[in-house]
Design a protein around this motif. Structure first.
Motif: not given
Length: 439
Positions: A10-26
């Protein structure tokens, strides 16, 4: 350790650009798990990092998925404004135009780039004509006939060993596995002679079992037919290329540029093969008697499928990211300030030398302060292009939450420790703890 890793992330992401990858499974207990990974800048490099694994208590619609991610962002003080890209699978809940996760995310940030390459590539593989589908179905029937009977499997193994074949067993087909069809076809083609001998013996041995003889006779007729085997060879060759493409698109460091290059190369190969087949040159395939039209028709259909599922496969507009020193500083996708920065950058010979010495992403990170607008536009292209990390994460989830640990409630902490690239700060964790003094 999990809390410490989460704090560092969270400290590294604070006010820094980032890309997200998400997926859902059971998971093993039937609960829906939503997993997320993030690609962020860490020093002078770009790293991938496990972000969260949240349980979806109700439905798994686009709205529920977005609410889950949005709540995590709020609790972690993360802003959608710094999210440059989102990569998911091609499920309607993710990519739906009206109620998909993408739609809700773009309401928070309209500049987000969305991608899902790997599942579209799997759809391309389903463009088979009827004649080739029948061959594929015959192969699956042959494999199932042997693999579903332990005695037949043992007898076939003995036959393969006696004939000194490279393999002594067949592979089962699984529709949900992307590489399954190609591997099944490759193994069946490799053992086609052994299969032909096996079914010939089966036909002669069981004269009293008419029904079984009829089935094995059909298998033998297929395997002894030159045209059928030629079609099998063509299928094996085509799916081996599709499998190679599919495998090359999966990896920790894949991005839009690298994936697009591979897809473009595959599309160009299809054009070349179609042209050669039209000239009666089947050098790249097994010879198919009177089958040129079938091969050319399928290759043309495959080309159309690639164009359909990847309409933006050519991204020459991003060539300035690959090499900002080409001399071309006019791109329609850049605003005036970005073009001005590109002109200044391309004229800097010191940076040109630096560009030749550094990896591409490291170079763009190094000019962050000097060319901030150009940097933000360029670094957004280094986002995820496939959901590979999430698939890897779900494999780890299956290992952690197994039959003997099916009631494990909070798997996020264990997954974070298992999957994180950022190591916990052990000194920080232990400095508030009293060491145990032995007696």
């Amino acid at each position: 350790m999990s809390e410490n890793i989460a704090k560092n992330v969270h400290q590294k992401l604070n006010n820094k650009i980032f890309a997200l990858q998400i997926d859902e499974s059971t998971d093993i207990s039937g609960k829906a798990q939503l997993m997320g990974f993030v690609r962020l800048i860490n020093g002078d490099s770009i790293i991938n990092q496990f972000l969260f694994c949240q349980e979806l208590s109700g439905r798994t619609t686009g709205k529920e998925i977005f609410d889950c991610v949005d709540n995590f962002f709020k609790n972690s003080n993360l802003s959608w404004n710094f999210c440059t890209g989102i990569c998911t699978d091609g499920a309607p809940a993710m990519v739906g135009n009206e109620k998909g996760f993408w739609t809700y995310a773009k309401q928070k940030n309209a500049d987000i780039i969305t991608t899902h390459i790997i599942h579209r590539e799997a759809l391309v593989a389903k463009t088979l004509p009827t004649e080739l589908i029948s061959v594929l179905e015959d192969v699956i029937k042959i494999v199932n006939y042997i693999k579903s009977r332990p005695l037949k499997s043992r007898l076939f193994k003995e036959l393969c060993d006696s004939m000194e074949a490279n393999y002594n067993c067949l592979l089962l087909h699984s529709e949900v596995r992307w590489l399954s069809r190609g591997r099944v076809l490759a193994r069946a083609y490799e053992l086609r002679e052994e299969l032909c001998v096996f079914f010939k013996e089966e036909t002669t041995m069981g004269e009293k079992e008419k029904r079984r003889i009829l089935k094995t006779q059909q298998f033998y007729d297929c395997l002894s037919n030159e045209l059928w085997c030629a079609k099998l060879a063509y299928l094996e060759h085509t799916f081996s290329h599709l499998n190679h493409l599919n495998s090359s698109l999966q990896g920790r460091h894949e991005n839009i540029l690298t994936s697009t290059d591979k897809l473009t190369a595959f599309s160009n190969k299809l054009c070349l093969w179609s042209k050669k087949v039209g000239e009666n040159n089947l050098e790249m395939f097994a010879k198919i008697p009177d089958g040129n039209s079938l091969v050319k028709s399928h290759l043309d259909t495959l080309q159309q499928a690639v164009a359909k599922y990847f309409p933006s496969i050519h991204i020459e507009k991003h060539d300035w990211i690959r090499n900002p020193f080409t001399g071309n500083t006019s791109y329609s996708n850049l605003c005036l300030e970005e073009e001005e920065e590109l002109i200044s950058l391309s004229s800097d010979r010191t940076l040109k030398l630096k560009y030749s010495e550094l990896p591409l992403n490291t170079f763009w990170i190094s000019i962050h302060d000097e060319y901030p607008k150009l940097f933000k536009r360029a670094i957004s292209i280094f986002q995820f292009s496939t959901s590979y990390l999430c698939e890897l994460g779900f494999s780890t989830l299956t290992t952690i939450k197994n039959n003997k640990r099916s009631q494990l409630k909070n798997v996020e902490d264990e997954l974070r420790v298992a999957l994180s690239t950022i190591k916990p700060n052990i000194e920080e964790i232990t400095k508030h703890r009293q060491s145990h003094i032995s007696h």
